[in-house]
Design a protein around this motif. Structure first.
Motif, short mmCIF file in Angstrom:
data_model
loop_
_atom_site.label_atom_id
_atom_site.label_comp_id
_atom_site.label_asym_id
_atom_site.label_seq_id
_atom_site.Cartn_x
_atom_site.Cartn_y
_atom_site.Cartn_z
N GLY A 180 54.48 41.30 56.97
CA GLY A 180 55.61 42.08 56.46
C GLY A 180 56.15 42.96 57.56
N ARG A 181 57.45 43.05 57.63
CA ARG A 181 58.10 43.96 58.59
C ARG A 181 59.14 44.75 57.81
NH1 ARG A 181 56.58 41.29 63.37
NH2 ARG A 181 56.39 39.04 63.03
N LEU A 182 59.29 45.99 58.15
CA LEU A 182 60.26 46.80 57.44
C LEU A 182 60.97 47.70 58.43
CD1 LEU A 182 59.80 47.85 53.88
CD2 LEU A 182 60.89 49.51 55.38
N GLN A 183 62.29 47.82 58.20
CA GLN A 183 63.12 48.68 59.02
C GLN A 183 63.93 49.56 58.07
OE1 GLN A 183 65.16 46.33 61.93
NE2 GLN A 183 66.31 48.05 62.74
N PHE A 184 63.94 50.85 58.33
CA PHE A 184 64.62 51.79 57.45
C PHE A 184 65.41 52.75 58.30
CE2 PHE A 184 65.39 53.53 53.40
CZ PHE A 184 65.32 54.91 53.45
N GLY A 185 66.69 52.90 58.02
CA GLY A 185 67.48 53.77 58.88
C GLY A 185 68.74 54.26 58.22
N ALA A 186 69.38 55.16 58.91
CA ALA A 186 70.63 55.73 58.42
C ALA A 186 71.60 55.87 59.57
CB ALA A 186 70.38 57.09 57.77
N VAL A 187 72.89 55.77 59.25
CA VAL A 187 73.97 55.95 60.21
C VAL A 187 74.92 56.97 59.63
CG1 VAL A 187 75.86 54.83 61.45
CG2 VAL A 187 73.80 53.52 60.87
N VAL A 188 75.34 57.93 60.42
CA VAL A 188 76.42 58.81 59.98
C VAL A 188 77.60 58.58 60.90
CG1 VAL A 188 75.03 60.57 58.85
CG2 VAL A 188 75.47 60.75 61.29
N VAL A 189 78.77 58.51 60.30
CA VAL A 189 80.02 58.30 61.03
C VAL A 189 80.82 59.59 60.96
CG1 VAL A 189 82.12 56.92 61.18
CG2 VAL A 189 80.00 55.88 60.35
N ALA A 190 81.19 60.10 62.11
CA ALA A 190 81.95 61.35 62.16
C ALA A 190 83.31 61.08 62.79
CB ALA A 190 81.20 62.41 62.95
N VAL B 74 55.61 46.54 61.78
CA VAL B 74 54.88 45.69 60.84
C VAL B 74 54.29 46.58 59.75
CG1 VAL B 74 52.80 44.29 60.59
CG2 VAL B 74 54.37 43.88 62.50
N GLY B 75 54.43 46.17 58.52
CA GLY B 75 53.85 46.96 57.43
C GLY B 75 54.65 46.80 56.17
N GLY B 76 54.58 47.82 55.31
CA GLY B 76 55.22 47.72 54.01
C GLY B 76 56.07 48.93 53.70
N PHE B 77 56.13 49.24 52.43
CA PHE B 77 57.06 50.25 51.93
C PHE B 77 56.77 51.64 52.48
CE2 PHE B 77 60.46 51.33 49.25
CZ PHE B 77 60.18 52.47 48.52
N GLU B 78 55.58 51.85 52.98
CA GLU B 78 55.24 53.17 53.55
C GLU B 78 56.15 53.51 54.74
OE1 GLU B 78 53.31 50.53 53.69
OE2 GLU B 78 52.78 50.17 55.81
N ILE B 79 56.81 52.52 55.30
CA ILE B 79 57.68 52.74 56.46
C ILE B 79 59.05 53.30 56.03
CG2 ILE B 79 58.85 51.58 58.40
CD1 ILE B 79 56.61 49.45 58.20
N ALA B 80 59.40 53.11 54.76
CA ALA B 80 60.74 53.49 54.29
C ALA B 80 60.83 55.00 54.07
CB ALA B 80 61.08 52.74 53.00
N HIS B 81 60.80 55.72 55.18
CA HIS B 81 60.87 57.18 55.08
C HIS B 81 61.39 57.73 56.40
CE1 HIS B 81 59.82 61.30 54.20
NE2 HIS B 81 59.18 61.37 55.34
N ILE B 82 62.32 58.68 56.32
CA ILE B 82 62.75 59.42 57.52
C ILE B 82 62.69 60.90 57.17
CG2 ILE B 82 64.58 59.78 59.22
CD1 ILE B 82 65.76 57.12 58.52
N ALA B 83 62.03 61.66 58.00
CA ALA B 83 61.85 63.09 57.73
C ALA B 83 63.21 63.81 57.68
CB ALA B 83 60.98 63.72 58.81
N ASP B 84 63.31 64.80 56.79
CA ASP B 84 64.56 65.54 56.63
C ASP B 84 65.03 66.15 57.95
OD1 ASP B 84 63.90 66.92 53.29
OD2 ASP B 84 64.42 64.91 54.00
N GLU B 85 64.08 66.65 58.76
CA GLU B 85 64.48 67.28 60.03
C GLU B 85 65.20 66.27 60.93
OE1 GLU B 85 61.59 68.18 57.84
OE2 GLU B 85 60.50 67.34 59.57
#
Lengths: 433, 437
Positions: free
Chosen positions: A145-155, A171-182
């Motif tokens: 399993g591979r997971l990529q989680f990200g965000a884009v902001v357009v200004a 490589v991994g699972g759902f535990e990767i789907a997180h980005i710290a608020d900071e």
């Protein structure tokens, strides 16, 4: 008609399975969730499920590839080895609702944080790769399993449009789907600042590059150049430089598919050979390359890096997780040693030049360093160029952390494979423009 | 209606129809659906340094069923990839309907009424493996006569068959040829330099024409004399191959999805760029005969048609699927096809005159950012023109922003076609940032 050809191909393939005694079944399943504006999109790409039979007699590698998972085409003669790399929270066991909720959470956090942010895009990408390869020598099965989680902001300021992104993947699972608020806050703040970014003064600069950039440096500068099919086609300068010093003692580059903290890891490759770490550059000396079974047969190199995009495409020697080994400094110490230079925090893209060892990276943005400190002045997208040995021999410092970025890598403009690129912060000289 | 004549339907259409019939009950809770069945068979041949070292035959088949689920005035969609019918497919559809119910967006519908699909020439029979082998041998022999070597050559030949059926009664079937090549040519002293070409076409005679081989040979032979370009702001002339990549970054900018989501400041009726030079006129044409990007329909059953996107720098139309067309209150446009850029009025040769001009024959890789338009790329090879003479250049880089570049450019009158692009063979951009010596 295609259907008739399919059936003929399938029956010919099945006959060869018994004769050739190497059969590979594979399945790639991709799920993409994207939130943009008030719309949410879930897209599953066609699962590339197929069976490949290979025959290497006669000096030409022949393969026949058909849709479907045909476990019955070749009986194993060795015990089955199984590998399940699905992470702490396998993604297949997480409901779609939970995945959507995770995407929505990040989107809600980012929306409305600054009036100059025109749009927020959150992306969740999940990939499950299954393999079962059988030959006279092994019978191996894997789920990765591979997971990529990200965000884009357009200004935008009404004239210019800029974007900033943050992403994690391995490589991994759902535990990767997180980005710290900071990190999300810093991303938003940086996007707004990028509206005022200027072009860098073209020329050679002293650079401190973050892992996002150093990883792509390792990948493009050397990784592609030591994919040893290029040795066979006389396209790689590296073939003539083995054993020579081409970098400073700070430069050790490794490719390791066994690592699960990189996006490109796997337990065995698409030839069925077990994954192995390969040292490419050892404290500046070029010592090794990457091979698949075809290269192994031709020149005896150690295999384990044979990868294909999916069953419909050929196996080539490819990178997995390619990175600079860390050093002993801190990023702050590296920056403090720069009187005038540029800090490069984020890459954009790159392309290989194995023949001439020309360096070609596009860097997303940079920041001015003056008198050992970041000044806050940002630079727009720029190209990093140069001669690879010159750049690597100028490395005079490496930090102690090791971080990876996820990516997809092509062999030229096709044959896409998952990759991890990484390293510490490095300090070196290169041309920017 | 569609491709049915006197009750006869082509075999591929019949299989898809039988698949849908067999799944009738599980589909009853979907508000609408679209089934796209694709099948292809491909021959692949590989050479390194003149030796054929690998061959493959590959086939693919996909049945992608998109289901649409409505809840009040909101709609969700999801895709199920089906086999040949049966309980497994029923479960896949049920899962897709459940997933669709979780991703509800503002409502829209598939187009209504029957459609007439255009006939588009997508190529006849693909060359088989033997023909590919002979073609590959010929190309390598031609390169030898030009004084260079093919260090790497791959040729792929594929036939695609597609069937589209939908709950709105629309259906269509079509087939086409897809050819692909990856060629690396080496030349110069000890074969020290190389040029790479990746091309696609629908006919073998268009895949690696003689002029393309000659340009590659010229580049590797002149490369040994190349120096880095000067740094500064210069006029830069780009060829059609690179313009195709740059222009592709405009696709999202003229899409209904981008306008609806307010990604960019400009919308329909607004000027994309205030131009000092030639004005930008851009259209999309999915019906160009034998164009690699052509096709008769999009995935939502909308027939292909030519669309005007930008006229004299002003956005006139948007690429829109039914979802975003409904959100903006415009008509859906169907597939994009080829972006057509209206040419200029001067010869390409004349663009290389008037002071110092950098002619880039190719970048190592230019990947402009589709959101910002920013790009930065290393010069693989080119020429610096000055005083009627030209000097080979290589390395160094060009950077800038696509929209800013389009504000001051001149277009050649000659045109060229590449996958996804038909337009000026050369474009001169003024005042571009070049980083070199």
């Amino acid at each position: 008609m295609v259907v008739t050809d399919e059936r003929r191909l399938e029956s010919a393939t099945k006959g060869h399975a018994a004769k050739g005694r190497w059969v590979s079944r594979s399945r790639n399943q991709n799920l993409l969730i994207q939130a943009m504006g008030d719309t949410l999109t879930v897209r599953q790409e066609p699962p590339r499920e197929g069976t490949v039979v290979r025959d290497t007699s006669g000096g030409v590698q022949r393969e026949w590839a058909v849709p479907g998972w045909h476990d019955d085409w070749l009986q194993a003669v060795t015990p089955l080895e199984e590998y399940h790399w699905l992470g702490d929270i396998p993604a297949a066991g997480v409901s779609l609702k939970d995945k959507l909720d995770r995407v929505r959470e990040v989107k809600e956090f980012l929306t409305g944080r600054d009036p100059r942010i025109a749009q927020v895009i959150v992306i969740y990408m999940e990939r499950i790769e299954e393999r079962h390869i059988t030959s006279d020598a092994f019978d191996r099965r894997s789920e990765v399993g591979r997971l990529q989680f990200g965000a884009v902001v357009v200004a935008t300021d009404g004239t210019r449009t800029v974007e900033q992104f943050e992403a994690d993947g391995r490589v991994g699972g759902f535990e990767i789907a997180h980005i710290a608020d900071e990190r999300l806050d810093r991303m938003t703040e940086k996007a707004v600042r990028l509206l005022d970014a200027q072009a860098v003064e073209p020329g050679e600069h002293l650079i401190v590059a973050a892992p996002s950039v150093t990883g792509v440096l390792a990948h493009e500068a050397f990784g592609h150049g030591v994919e040893m099919d290029l040795f066979l086609s006389e396209r790689a300068l590296a073939a003539k430089k083995m054993g020579e010093r081409v970098g400073s003692p700070f430069a050790t580059i490794v490719d390791d598919p066994r690592r699960k903290d990189g996006f490109g890891g796997y337990p065995f490759d698409d030839d069925g050979n077990l994954a192995e770490m390969h040292v490419i550059l050892d404290h500046g000396v070029l010592v090794g390359g990457l091979a698949d079974a075809d290269v192994q047969a031709a020149i005896g190199a150690s295999p384990g890096n044979g990868r294909r995009q999916d069953y419909s495409r050929k196996v080539y020697p490819r990178m997995s997780n390619t990175f600079f080994e860390p050093g002993n400094a801190t990023p702050e110490e590296l920056i403090a040693g720069v009187e005038r230079g540029v800090y490069l925090p984020q890459f954009e893209s790159g392309m290989e030049d194995p023949k001439s060892w020309g360096l070609q990276l596009t860097v997303h943005h940079g920041e001015e360093i003056q008198d050992g400190r970041l000044t806050g002045r940002l630079y727009r997208t720029m190209a990093m160029t140069g001669y690879v040995p010159d750049v690597l021999q100028s490395i005079d410092g490496a930090s102690s952390e090791l971080n990876f970025s996820p990516g997809m890598c092509g062999k030229g403009w096709k044959e896409w494979a998952t990759n991890g690129t990484g390293g510490p912060h490095l300090r070196f000289r290169a041309r920017l423009g | 209606m569609g491709d049915q004549r006197n009750g006869w339907a082509p075999p591929a259409l019949s299989r898809s129809a039988r698949l849908i019939d067999s799944l009738g009950h599980p589909l009853s809770s979907a508000a609408e659906w679209v089934l796209r069945s694709s099948a292809s068979a491909e021959s692949q041949v590989y050479w390194r340094r003149g030796q054929r070292h690998a061959e493959r035959e590959a086939s693919l088949a996909t049945n992608a069923l998109t289901v649409f689920v409505d809840e009040g005035d909101r709609r969700g969609s999801a895709v199920a990839y089906l086999g040949d019918g049966g309980p497994k497919d029923e479960r896949r559809i049920a899962d897709a309907e459940l997933a669709a119910g979780l991703v509800l967006n503002p409502g829209y519908r598939l187009p209504t009424g029957l459609a007439t699909y255009p006939s588009v020439d997508l190529g006849d029979e693909p060359p088989d493996a033997k023909t590919l082998q002979a073609f590959g041998e010929k190309v390598q022999a031609d390169l030898g006569r030009l004084g260079v070597t093919a260090s790497h050559l791959e040729l792929f030949s594929r036939r695609d068959e597609e069937v589209l059926m939908a709950s709105n009664g629309r259906q269509h079937t079509w087939a086409g040829v897809a050819l692909e090549t990856d060629l690396v040519v080496a030349g110069g002293p000890d074969g020290a330099f190389e040029q790479r070409l990746f091309r696609r076409s629908r006919r073998l005679l268009d895949l690696l024409p003689e002029p393309a081989l000659e340009r590659m040979a010229e580049a590797v032979k002149d490369r040994s004399a190349a120096v880095r370009p000067p740094s500064g702001r210069l006029p830069v002339v780009l060829p059609a191959e690179e313009l195709a990549t740059l222009l592709d970054a405009l696709r999202f900018r003229v899409s209904a999805e981008a306008v609806y989501n307010k990604i960019f400041p400009q919308g329909i009726g607004e000027r994309l760029v205030e131009a000092k030079g030639d004005l930008l006129t851009l259209g999309a044409d999915p019906l160009r005969p034998l164009a690699y990007s052509s096709g008769p329909t999009d995935e939502s059953t909308v027939p292909g048609q030519r669309v005007s996107l930008i006229e004299d720098g002003v956005i006139k139309g948007l690429i829109a699927d039914p979802q975003y067309a409904a959100y903006l209150g415009i008509e859906p446009t169907g597939p994009v096809g080829t972006l057509e850029w209206s040419p200029g009025s001067v010869s390409g040769e004349s663009l290389l005159t008037g002071g110092r001009v950098l002619e880039v024959r190719g970048f190592s890789a230019s990947m402009p950012n589709a959101l910002t338009g920013d790009f930065a790329a290393e010069i693989k090879f080119g020429y610096l023109h000055e005083g009627g003479r030209r000097r080979p250049i290589a390395q160094g880089s060009v950077s800038g922003n696509l929209v800013e570049l389009l504000a001051d450019c001149r277009l050649s009158s000659e045109t060229e076609e590449h996958p996804g692009y038909f337009g000026p063979a050369m474009v001169r951009f003024e005042n571009v940032q070049v980083a070199g010596d």
